[in-house]
Design an enzyme around this catalytic site. Structure first.
Site, PDB file in Angstrom:
ATOM      1  N   GLU A 258       0.883  -1.164   0.000  1.00 64.90           N
ATOM      2  CA  GLU A 258       0.000   0.000   0.000  1.00 64.90           C
ATOM      3  C   GLU A 258       0.920   1.213   0.000  1.00 64.90           C
ATOM      4  OE1 GLU A 258      -3.186  -0.024  -0.244  1.00 64.90           O
ATOM      5  OE2 GLU A 258      -3.794  -2.035   0.364  1.00 64.90           O
TER       6      GLU A 258
ATOM      7  N   CYS B 257      -2.429   9.402   2.163  1.00 65.08           N
ATOM      8  CA  CYS B 257      -2.084   8.704   0.925  1.00 65.08           C
ATOM      9  C   CYS B 257      -3.159   8.927  -0.136  1.00 65.08           C
ATOM     10  CB  CYS B 257      -1.894   7.222   1.188  1.00 65.08           C
ATOM     11  SG  CYS B 257      -3.303   6.465   2.018  1.00 65.08           S
TER      12      CYS B 257
HETATM   13  P1  NAD Z   1       8.250   5.163   4.519  1.00 60.58           P
HETATM   14  O1  NAD Z   1       8.292   4.372   3.282  1.00 60.58           O
HETATM   15  O2  NAD Z   1       9.337   6.120   4.780  1.00 60.58           O
HETATM   16  O3  NAD Z   1       8.236   4.194   5.807  1.00 60.58           O
HETATM   17  C1  NAD Z   1       7.230   3.230   5.986  1.00 60.58           C
HETATM   18  C2  NAD Z   1       7.747   2.163   6.915  1.00 60.58           C
HETATM   19  O4  NAD Z   1       8.774   1.428   6.269  1.00 60.58           O
HETATM   20  C3  NAD Z   1       8.335   2.660   8.223  1.00 60.58           C
HETATM   21  O5  NAD Z   1       7.896   1.850   9.266  1.00 60.58           O
HETATM   22  C4  NAD Z   1       9.830   2.509   7.994  1.00 60.58           C
HETATM   23  O6  NAD Z   1      10.570   2.338   9.172  1.00 60.58           O
HETATM   24  C5  NAD Z   1       9.863   1.258   7.151  1.00 60.58           C
HETATM   25  N1  NAD Z   1      11.088   1.086   6.357  1.00 60.58           N
HETATM   26  C6  NAD Z   1      11.961   2.038   5.915  1.00 60.58           C
HETATM   27  N2  NAD Z   1      12.944   1.464   5.189  1.00 60.58           N
HETATM   28  C7  NAD Z   1      12.681   0.141   5.155  1.00 60.58           C
HETATM   29  C8  NAD Z   1      13.319  -0.970   4.540  1.00 60.58           C
HETATM   30  N3  NAD Z   1      14.438  -0.834   3.814  1.00 60.58           N
HETATM   31  N4  NAD Z   1      12.767  -2.186   4.706  1.00 60.58           N
HETATM   32  C9  NAD Z   1      11.633  -2.345   5.409  1.00 60.58           C
HETATM   33  N5  NAD Z   1      10.985  -1.335   6.021  1.00 60.58           N
HETATM   34  C10 NAD Z   1      11.501  -0.105   5.889  1.00 60.58           C
HETATM   35  O7  NAD Z   1       6.818   5.847   4.542  1.00 60.58           O
HETATM   36  P2  NAD Z   1       6.235   6.899   5.582  1.00 60.58           P
HETATM   37  O8  NAD Z   1       6.919   8.196   5.365  1.00 60.58           O
HETATM   38  O9  NAD Z   1       6.242   6.308   6.951  1.00 60.58           O
HETATM   39  O10 NAD Z   1       4.716   7.002   5.134  1.00 60.58           O
HETATM   40  C11 NAD Z   1       4.253   7.882   4.179  1.00 60.58           C
HETATM   41  C12 NAD Z   1       3.993   7.164   2.882  1.00 60.58           C
HETATM   42  O11 NAD Z   1       3.053   6.119   3.095  1.00 60.58           O
HETATM   43  C13 NAD Z   1       3.373   8.051   1.815  1.00 60.58           C
HETATM   44  O12 NAD Z   1       3.964   7.799   0.577  1.00 60.58           O
HETATM   45  C14 NAD Z   1       1.919   7.618   1.816  1.00 60.58           C
HETATM   46  O13 NAD Z   1       1.238   7.864   0.619  1.00 60.58           O
HETATM   47  C15 NAD Z   1       2.050   6.175   2.097  1.00 60.58           C
HETATM   48  N6  NAD Z   1       0.799   5.630   2.620  1.00 60.58           N
HETATM   49  C16 NAD Z   1       0.075   4.791   1.829  1.00 60.58           C
HETATM   50  C17 NAD Z   1      -1.139   4.291   2.283  1.00 60.58           C
HETATM   51  C18 NAD Z   1      -1.958   3.356   1.438  1.00 60.58           C
HETATM   52  O14 NAD Z   1      -2.856   2.727   1.979  1.00 60.58           O
HETATM   53  N7  NAD Z   1      -1.722   3.233   0.155  1.00 60.58           N
HETATM   54  C19 NAD Z   1      -1.594   4.646   3.543  1.00 60.58           C
HETATM   55  C20 NAD Z   1      -0.832   5.498   4.330  1.00 60.58           C
HETATM   56  C21 NAD Z   1       0.371   5.973   3.850  1.00 60.58           C
END
Ligand code: NAD
Length: 501
Positions: free
Chosen positions: A243, A277
């Site tokens: 997602e 998102c």
């Molecule tokens: P992010 O990708 O920076 O981090 C998300 C998660 O991934 C965090 O818990 C982080 O610690 C973890 N992470 C980071 N590097 C990783 C790796 N190499 N391997 C595994 N995990 C890792 O995202 P964010 O800034 O926390 O969230 C915002 C983003 O999420 C926006 O792009 C938003 O659109 C998206 N989002 C999507 C939905 C949806 O349902 N489509 C819902 C909410 C947010």
């Protein structure tokens, strides 16, 4: 491996702080769990999964119901933790948590109906067989969550995975670890077994979860991280649900209720400080109502003030590095010839960004093409709804969308290449538990919520049972020539006459 007040960070062990984004004050310090810690959590979850998956649907629903009641009773406390870690206004936190509770109720209440073994038609060729299918839990689901909706989005995976009979190990965002721990703590209080656990840490802890041997990894976060998650999971053929980000469009038709459309656009773009998102980032308005619509959105948005004042409807930008991205997108729009009719470069502060509305922005600007994740919207005039549809679909992201139209809402909605659309409203699909939620393209794949969201955390087990001896014995070396001829005749009768010549 849920580390709580009773089990705090060991002295000298690597740790990180979660901060209040309104002030920068430290909310709490949490351990950075390493690969070994994550494996311990997954092993405990696997043991608990044996018990959990052995319960009946009703027994699981009872326990999930107890958790739901506890979370509901402590809703204010949860909203407090959410506000402290994200800065979001208390009312927004309440709304988010309330929607998550509603999903938990739906998922646990519908798991049996959606997943239990049921009969399916066996077809004429296999008419002597009784055919059934059941959707069974995969085992342990790893969930990696974002910070923007730290309860609602991960619960879209957690509630559905648990309801389907799986155990869960959750790695919340490093910006919102306390919220993840709060959820796991209340679960343990209500259920008493480590079926739902939390590990805390940064990206590396998430990466360790991908490689920990979980049976599926449900990721919500940015597209860039989603690719890393998928690559890490590919090493062990661990299936993934992604997602990811969005650049959602809102379309305003010439016959739309402009007040409702303006209200939806401003709330969809600026609610949660734009960190949604499926928030509104692009707006396409029919030329006949464009000028009037602009007046209305400016009128609505100019009364909003992002601040840490009590009662402010817009909070801070939770992740400090996002402020630079928002600034870059606004600067790019202006540099390429766009105009800010509200806000603009000066609206971007250190922690808070004021509502910004951009117009006359060329199509190649990042304000149109990249996820901004701030309280901004870019608005364009279109000559027709055909153009609005074409421009909406012309994005590498494809998550949600909205259409405001009195007479053609459905017609327009059905032409959009996105996962979800709300007509005469914004983001309403997220609050309907029986609807699947998710995107395509750079917005990811797989679905949370609804029957699809339950099935996402299962595998299908198909069974055929012979009811009587077959009329045509086909699956045997004793198959006769006559049986083969009869099969040929039957195929011609069944399938040989369709289609155009
Ligand atoms: P992010 O990708 O920076 O981090 C998300 C998660 O991934 C965090 O818990 C982080 O610690 C973890 N992470 C980071 N590097 C990783 C790796 N190499 N391997 C595994 N995990 C890792 O995202 P964010 O800034 O926390 O969230 C915002 C983003 O999420 C926006 O792009 C938003 O659109 C998206 N989002 C999507 C939905 C949806 O349902 N489509 C819902 C909410 C947010």
């Amino acid at each position: 491996m849920t580390i709580t007040e009773e089990n705090p960070t060991a002295a000298g062990a690597p740790s990180f702080d979660s901060l209040d984004p309104r002030t920068g004050a430290v909310v709490a310090t949490h351990p950075i769990h390493d690969e070994a810690d994550v494996r311990v959590a997954v092993a405990r979850a696997r043991e608990a999964a044996t018990w959990w998956s052995g319960l009946t649907y009703a027994e699981r629903a009872d326990r999930l119901g107890a958790w739901k009641s506890l979370v509901t009773q402590r809703l204010d406390e949860l909203a407090g933790v959410m506000s402290a870690e994200t800065g979001k206004p208390h009312g927004d936190a309440l709304l988010e948590a309330a929607l998550a509770i509603d999903h938990l109720a739906w998922a646990s209440g519908h798991a049996k109906k959606v997943l239990k073994r049921h009969k399916v038609p066996s077809g004429l060729v296999m008419a002597n067989q009784k055919a059934t299918v059941e959707f069974r839990p995969l085992g342990v689901i790893g969930v990696i969550g974002p910070w923007n909706y730290p309860v609602f989005t991960p619960m879209g995976s957690i509630a559905y995975a648990l309801s389907a009979g799986n155990a869960v190990v959750f790695k919340p965002s490093e910006y919102t670890p306390g919220i993840g721990l709060w959820l796991a703590k209340t679960f343990t209080e209500a259920v008493g077994k480590p079926v739902f656990q939390v590990v805390t840490g940064l990206g590396e802890t998430g990466s360790a979860l991908c490689r920990s041997g979980v049976d599926k990894l449900a990721f919500t976060g940015s597209t860039a991280t989603g690719k890393k998650v998928m690559a890490a999971c590919a090493e062990s053929l661990t299936p993934v649900l992604i997602e990811a980000g969005g650049k959602d469009a809102l379309i305003v038709d010439e016959d739309a209720d402009l007040d409702a459309a303006a209200d939806g656009a401003v709330w969809g773009a600026c609610g949660n400080a734009g960190q949604t998102c499926a928030g509104v980032e692009r707006v396409y308005v029919h030329e006949k109502v464009y000028d009037e619509f602009l007046v209305k959105i400016v009128e609505k948005a100019k009364g909003l003030q992002a601040s840490d004042d009590e009662g402010s409807q817009i909070g801070p930008i939770t992740m400090p590095s996002q402020v630079d991205i928002i600034r870059r997108h606004i600067d790019d729009a202006i540099a390429k010839g766009g105009r800010a009719i509200l806000g603009g470069p000066e609206a971007v502060g250190d922690r808070f960004v004021q509502p910004t509305i951009l117009v006359d922005v060329p199509a190649d600007s990042t304000a149109w093409t990249e996820e901004t994740f701030g309280p901004t919207m870019t608005v364009a005039k279109v000559a027709s709804m055909d153009e609005a549809v074409a421009r909406t679909n012309d994005s590498r992201y494809a998550l949600g969308s909205a259409v405001f139209s009195k007479s053609r809402g459905m017609q327009i909605a059905e032409r959009l290449r996105v996962g979800m659309t709300s007509i005469n409203g914004v983001i309403t699909f997220a609050g309907v538990p029986s609807l699947p939620f998710g995107g395509i393209g750079d917005s990811g794949f797989g679905r949370i919520h609804g029957p699809e969201g339950l099935k996402e955390f299962t595998y299908a087990h198909a069974i055929t049972k012979q009811r009587m001896k077959p009329l045509l014995a086909l699956t045997t070396f004793d198959r006769t020539e006559k049986a083969e001829q009869q099969l040929g005749k039957m195929m011609k009768m069944l399938h040989g006459r369709g289609g155009k010549k």
